[in-house]
Design a protein around this motif. Structure first.
Motif, PDB file in Angstrom:
ATOM      1  N   GLY A   1       0.811  -1.207   0.000  1.00 28.36           N
ATOM      2  CA  GLY A   1       0.000   0.000   0.000  1.00 28.36           C
ATOM      3  C   GLY A   1       0.843   1.255   0.000  1.00 28.36           C
ATOM      4  N   GLN A   2       0.413   2.256   0.778  1.00 23.30           N
ATOM      5  CA  GLN A   2       1.116   3.534   0.828  1.00 23.30           C
ATOM      6  C   GLN A   2       2.301   3.421   1.782  1.00 23.30           C
ATOM      7  OE1 GLN A   2       0.623   5.867  -1.222  1.00 23.30           O
ATOM      8  NE2 GLN A   2       1.975   7.435  -0.387  1.00 23.30           N
ATOM      9  N   ALA A   3       3.256   2.580   1.395  1.00 24.19           N
ATOM     10  CA  ALA A   3       4.422   2.290   2.224  1.00 24.19           C
ATOM     11  C   ALA A   3       5.512   1.733   1.328  1.00 24.19           C
ATOM     12  CB  ALA A   3       4.054   1.295   3.327  1.00 24.19           C
ATOM     13  N   ASP A   4       6.652   1.406   1.921  1.00 24.80           N
ATOM     14  CA  ASP A   4       7.783   0.855   1.174  1.00 24.80           C
ATOM     15  C   ASP A   4       8.324  -0.390   1.868  1.00 24.80           C
ATOM     16  OD1 ASP A   4       8.173   2.333  -1.117  1.00 24.80           O
ATOM     17  OD2 ASP A   4       9.466   3.818  -0.167  1.00 24.80           O
ATOM     18  N   ALA A   5       8.622  -1.413   1.066  1.00 24.69           N
ATOM     19  CA  ALA A   5       9.349  -2.595   1.534  1.00 24.69           C
ATOM     20  C   ALA A   5       9.854  -3.313   0.296  1.00 24.69           C
ATOM     21  CB  ALA A   5       8.461  -3.512   2.363  1.00 24.69           C
ATOM     22  N   THR A   6      11.166  -3.448   0.181  1.00 22.18           N
ATOM     23  CA  THR A   6      11.776  -4.070  -0.997  1.00 22.18           C
ATOM     24  C   THR A   6      12.798  -5.105  -0.563  1.00 22.18           C
ATOM     25  OG1 THR A   6      11.519  -1.999  -2.238  1.00 22.18           O
ATOM     26  CG2 THR A   6      13.021  -3.652  -3.144  1.00 22.18           C
TER      27      THR A   6
ATOM     28  N   GLY B   1      21.994 -16.266  -2.737  1.00 24.39           N
ATOM     29  CA  GLY B   1      21.525 -16.785  -1.470  1.00 24.39           C
ATOM     30  C   GLY B   1      21.578 -15.809  -0.320  1.00 24.39           C
ATOM     31  N   GLU B   2      22.030 -14.574  -0.566  1.00 24.66           N
ATOM     32  CA  GLU B   2      22.050 -13.547   0.464  1.00 24.66           C
ATOM     33  C   GLU B   2      20.908 -12.564   0.213  1.00 24.66           C
ATOM     34  OE1 GLU B   2      26.767 -13.525   1.655  1.00 24.66           O
ATOM     35  OE2 GLU B   2      25.994 -11.872   0.427  1.00 24.66           O
ATOM     36  N   ALA B   3      20.279 -12.092   1.290  1.00 29.69           N
ATOM     37  CA  ALA B   3      19.090 -11.261   1.157  1.00 29.69           C
ATOM     38  C   ALA B   3      19.218  -9.974   1.964  1.00 29.69           C
ATOM     39  CB  ALA B   3      17.851 -12.036   1.604  1.00 29.69           C
ATOM     40  N   MET B   4      18.584  -8.930   1.451  1.00 28.89           N
ATOM     41  CA  MET B   4      18.551  -7.631   2.128  1.00 28.89           C
ATOM     42  C   MET B   4      17.151  -7.064   2.001  1.00 28.89           C
ATOM     43  SD  MET B   4      20.800  -4.160   1.397  1.00 28.89           S
ATOM     44  CE  MET B   4      20.399  -4.055  -0.342  1.00 28.89           C
ATOM     45  N   LEU B   5      16.632  -6.498   3.081  1.00 22.27           N
ATOM     46  CA  LEU B   5      15.337  -5.847   3.067  1.00 22.27           C
ATOM     47  C   LEU B   5      15.526  -4.351   3.258  1.00 22.27           C
ATOM     48  CD1 LEU B   5      12.236  -6.439   2.957  1.00 22.27           C
ATOM     49  CD2 LEU B   5      12.269  -6.368   5.463  1.00 22.27           C
ATOM     50  N   ILE B   6      15.042  -3.574   2.306  1.00 23.60           N
ATOM     51  CA  ILE B   6      15.076  -2.120   2.407  1.00 23.60           C
ATOM     52  C   ILE B   6      13.688  -1.650   2.827  1.00 23.60           C
ATOM     53  CG2 ILE B   6      15.501   0.063   1.218  1.00 23.60           C
ATOM     54  CD1 ILE B   6      17.250  -1.430  -0.760  1.00 23.60           C
ATOM     55  N   ASP B   7      13.569  -1.191   4.066  1.00 23.96           N
ATOM     56  CA  ASP B   7      12.320  -0.736   4.674  1.00 23.96           C
ATOM     57  C   ASP B   7      11.346  -1.895   4.905  1.00 23.96           C
ATOM     58  OD1 ASP B   7      13.059   1.899   5.109  1.00 23.96           O
ATOM     59  OD2 ASP B   7      12.457   2.529   3.096  1.00 23.96           O
ATOM     60  N   ALA B   8      10.338  -1.651   5.743  1.00 18.39           N
ATOM     61  CA  ALA B   8       9.496  -2.754   6.213  1.00 18.39           C
ATOM     62  C   ALA B   8       8.022  -2.378   6.321  1.00 18.39           C
ATOM     63  CB  ALA B   8      10.020  -3.252   7.565  1.00 18.39           C
ATOM     64  N   GLY B   9       7.552  -1.494   5.440  1.00 14.73           N
ATOM     65  CA  GLY B   9       6.132  -1.228   5.359  1.00 14.73           C
ATOM     66  C   GLY B   9       5.508  -0.707   6.640  1.00 14.73           C
ATOM     67  N   ASN B  10       4.161  -0.700   6.672  1.00 21.53           N
ATOM     68  CA  ASN B  10       3.405  -0.312   7.851  1.00 21.53           C
ATOM     69  C   ASN B  10       3.299  -1.477   8.831  1.00 21.53           C
ATOM     70  OD1 ASN B  10       2.422   2.482   7.377  1.00 21.53           O
ATOM     71  ND2 ASN B  10       1.490   1.545   5.563  1.00 21.53           N
ATOM     72  N   ARG B  11       2.779  -1.183  10.034  1.00 17.70           N
ATOM     73  CA  ARG B  11       2.639  -2.232  11.048  1.00 17.70           C
ATOM     74  C   ARG B  11       1.720  -3.364  10.596  1.00 17.70           C
ATOM     75  NH1 ARG B  11       2.072   1.809  16.166  1.00 17.70           N
ATOM     76  NH2 ARG B  11       1.355   3.135  14.467  1.00 17.70           N
ATOM     77  N   ASP B  12       0.636  -3.012   9.881  1.00 21.80           N
ATOM     78  CA  ASP B  12      -0.299  -4.064   9.497  1.00 21.80           C
ATOM     79  C   ASP B  12       0.134  -4.835   8.256  1.00 21.80           C
ATOM     80  OD1 ASP B  12      -0.733  -2.031   7.727  1.00 21.80           O
ATOM     81  OD2 ASP B  12      -2.910  -1.906   8.014  1.00 21.80           O
ATOM     82  N   ASP B  13       1.365  -4.586   7.790  1.00 17.44           N
ATOM     83  CA  ASP B  13       1.928  -5.373   6.683  1.00 17.44           C
ATOM     84  C   ASP B  13       2.778  -6.530   7.179  1.00 17.44           C
ATOM     85  OD1 ASP B  13       0.911  -3.678   4.579  1.00 17.44           O
ATOM     86  OD2 ASP B  13       2.445  -2.207   5.130  1.00 17.44           O
ATOM     87  N   ALA B  14       2.876  -6.702   8.504  1.00 14.10           N
ATOM     88  CA  ALA B  14       3.816  -7.669   9.073  1.00 14.10           C
ATOM     89  C   ALA B  14       3.569  -9.088   8.574  1.00 14.10           C
ATOM     90  CB  ALA B  14       3.739  -7.620  10.599  1.00 14.10           C
ATOM     91  N   GLN B  15       2.301  -9.535   8.589  1.00 16.52           N
ATOM     92  CA  GLN B  15       2.030 -10.912   8.194  1.00 16.52           C
ATOM     93  C   GLN B  15       2.337 -11.134   6.721  1.00 16.52           C
ATOM     94  OE1 GLN B  15      -1.852 -12.318   9.310  1.00 16.52           O
ATOM     95  NE2 GLN B  15      -1.538 -14.359   8.456  1.00 16.52           N
ATOM     96  N   PHE B  16       2.048 -10.136   5.901  1.00 15.73           N
ATOM     97  CA  PHE B  16       2.338 -10.250   4.472  1.00 15.73           C
ATOM     98  C   PHE B  16       3.839 -10.369   4.228  1.00 15.73           C
ATOM     99  CE2 PHE B  16       3.250  -8.021   0.394  1.00 15.73           C
ATOM    100  CZ  PHE B  16       2.713  -8.968  -0.459  1.00 15.73           C
ATOM    101  N   ILE B  17       4.622  -9.483   4.838  1.00  8.95           N
ATOM    102  CA  ILE B  17       6.067  -9.475   4.601  1.00  8.95           C
ATOM    103  C   ILE B  17       6.720 -10.749   5.138  1.00  8.95           C
ATOM    104  CG2 ILE B  17       8.239  -8.302   5.127  1.00  8.95           C
ATOM    105  CD1 ILE B  17       6.649  -5.661   5.177  1.00  8.95           C
ATOM    106  N   THR B  18       6.422 -11.098   6.389  1.00 15.71           N
ATOM    107  CA  THR B  18       7.042 -12.295   6.963  1.00 15.71           C
ATOM    108  C   THR B  18       6.568 -13.565   6.248  1.00 15.71           C
ATOM    109  OG1 THR B  18       5.316 -12.419   8.683  1.00 15.71           O
ATOM    110  CG2 THR B  18       7.359 -11.234   9.225  1.00 15.71           C
TER     111      THR B  18
END
Length: 384
Positions: free
Chosen positions: A81-86, A92-109
């Motif tokens: 939504g109106q947030a950022d998470a990339t 095999g190595e991973a990086m997350l740039i930003d982590a969206g809003n609080r209610d995006d937790a289940q989607f991201i994880t």
């Protein structure tokens, strides 16, 4: 030209109506479970039917999930939504740039789990706003994180809680400076900003470029036109094949001169459908069109996936094509329009608007086609 995946992976987040199924984390989790196998099948069919199809060097793991070849760099621009998470993955190595809003937790994880990612080499929190760090604690509780990049200023509220969670987990924390570098798989990372301090938290966004083979991707958080100009003046290499639009496509970012330095072939805009800010702004879309860039939007296309094999960048969907061709050596604009007055000016006119109210045209015909009239002060049409 980048190759295109079959356009079958659509998980749009309905931020404007959270009460309906489309806006719930549970429903988006279910969509992920259902669509990833479908995405896999389509990719396999494409790779079997055409030698130039994207994904031809990838594989399928024991769970039936498509995985790009290890030498690829894969960028997942999550639909939060109106947030950022990339999420970026290489070797095999991973990086997350930003982590969206609080209610995006289940989607991201949930997405990380479906991809089999249990460790992040880096987490980058560009700046302490809820739409960029909201699910940070949830991610920290689900995966191992080796290093967190964040600046000072995470003092209270949700940002203070995040800082405390990072410290309690014993994770190494660095506040990157321009010129600092790191490595992710086969990718080089260079931090570019912020160049100077600011009282505006958006303008204190961590900015970084990812280099992989012949290609680069650029991320600037919510940095505005001031920090963009400072990065230009610092002499940093800004040219990139893919740009994540600054500040969700706001006209206060993505300034004309900055875009001319970056000259992206592709732009990804992370924003929410029908968001209250009007992102992406029409002026910004006009600037991208003037570059000849192909534009991808999470509010319209869901999660955007870009796979970079070091030569070409491949997408899971087709972006909006510009009405002019992309050029490696972009033509400078000859006229500057005012989005408020709908007048266009010569570049040396004394009545030029502020950068945020500007739109640029390569010729008079383009300005007049867009509904702009010549300025009565500088007479850019040659009249007197």
């Amino acid at each position: 030209m980048g190759r295109i995946y079959p356009s079958c992976f659509d998980m749009r987040r309905r931020k404007t109506d959270k009460g309906k199924c489309g806006g719930s984390a549970a429903c988006r989790r279910a969509a992920l479970l259902l669509l990833l196998p479908l995405f896999t099948v389509m990719l396999l069919l494409a790779s079997c039917s055409a030698g130039t199809a994207a994904g031809e060097t990838g594989s399928v793991d024991s769970q039936g999930i498509y995985l790009p070849a290890e030498e690829d760099l894969t960028a997942y621009f999550f639909d939060v939504g109106q947030a950022d998470a990339t999420l970026l993955v290489s070797r095999g190595e991973a990086m997350l740039i930003d982590a969206g809003n609080r209610d995006d937790a289940q989607f991201i994880t949930g997405y990380l789990a479906e991809l089999g990612i249990e460790r992040l080499k880096y987490m980058v929190f560009t700046h302490p706003h809820e739409d960029h760090i909201g699910s940070g604690e949830a991610v920290l509780s689900q995966v191992t994180v080796d290093m967190v990049y964040m600046l000072d200023g995470y003092d209270e509220g949700i940002e203070g809680s995040l800082r405390q969670a990072v410290e309690q987990a014993g994770i190494n924390v660095e506040a990157p400076k321009p010129g600092d570098t790191a490595q992710l798989g086969e990718c080089g990372i260079e931090f570019l900003g912020p160049v100077s301090d600011s009282d505006d938290e958006n303008d204190m966004s961590i900015c970084l470029r990812i280099d992989h083979g012949q290609n680069s991707m650029l991320f600037t958080g919510d940095a505005g036109s001031g920090p963009e100009r400072e990065m230009i003046e610092s002499g940093a290499t800004l040219e990139a094949d893919l740009l994540q639009a600054g500040h969700h496509g706001s006209s206060t970012s993505n300034s004309y001169y900055f875009l001319r330095e970056v000259n992206p072939r592709y732009v990804v805009i992370s924003c929410g459908e029908d968001n209250m800010y009007g992102h992406p702004h029409e002026e910004t879309l006009s600037r991208f069109n003037d570059l000849g860039a192909e534009v991808f939007r999470t509010d319209l296309q869901g999660t955007v996936i870009a796979v970079d094999d070091g030569e070409e960048i491949t997408f899971n969907c087709e972006g909006a094509k510009a009405d002019r061709p992309y050029s490696e050596d972009h033509q400078e604009a000859s006229y500057i329009g005012n989005v408020n007055s709908k007048k266009y000016h010569s570049p040396d006119c004394g009545g030029l608007p502020e950068e945020k109210n500007r739109v640029y045209f390569t010729d008079r015909a383009a300005a007049e086609k867009a509904g702009y009239e010549p300025c009565g002060l500088c007479h850019p049409d040659g009249s007197s």
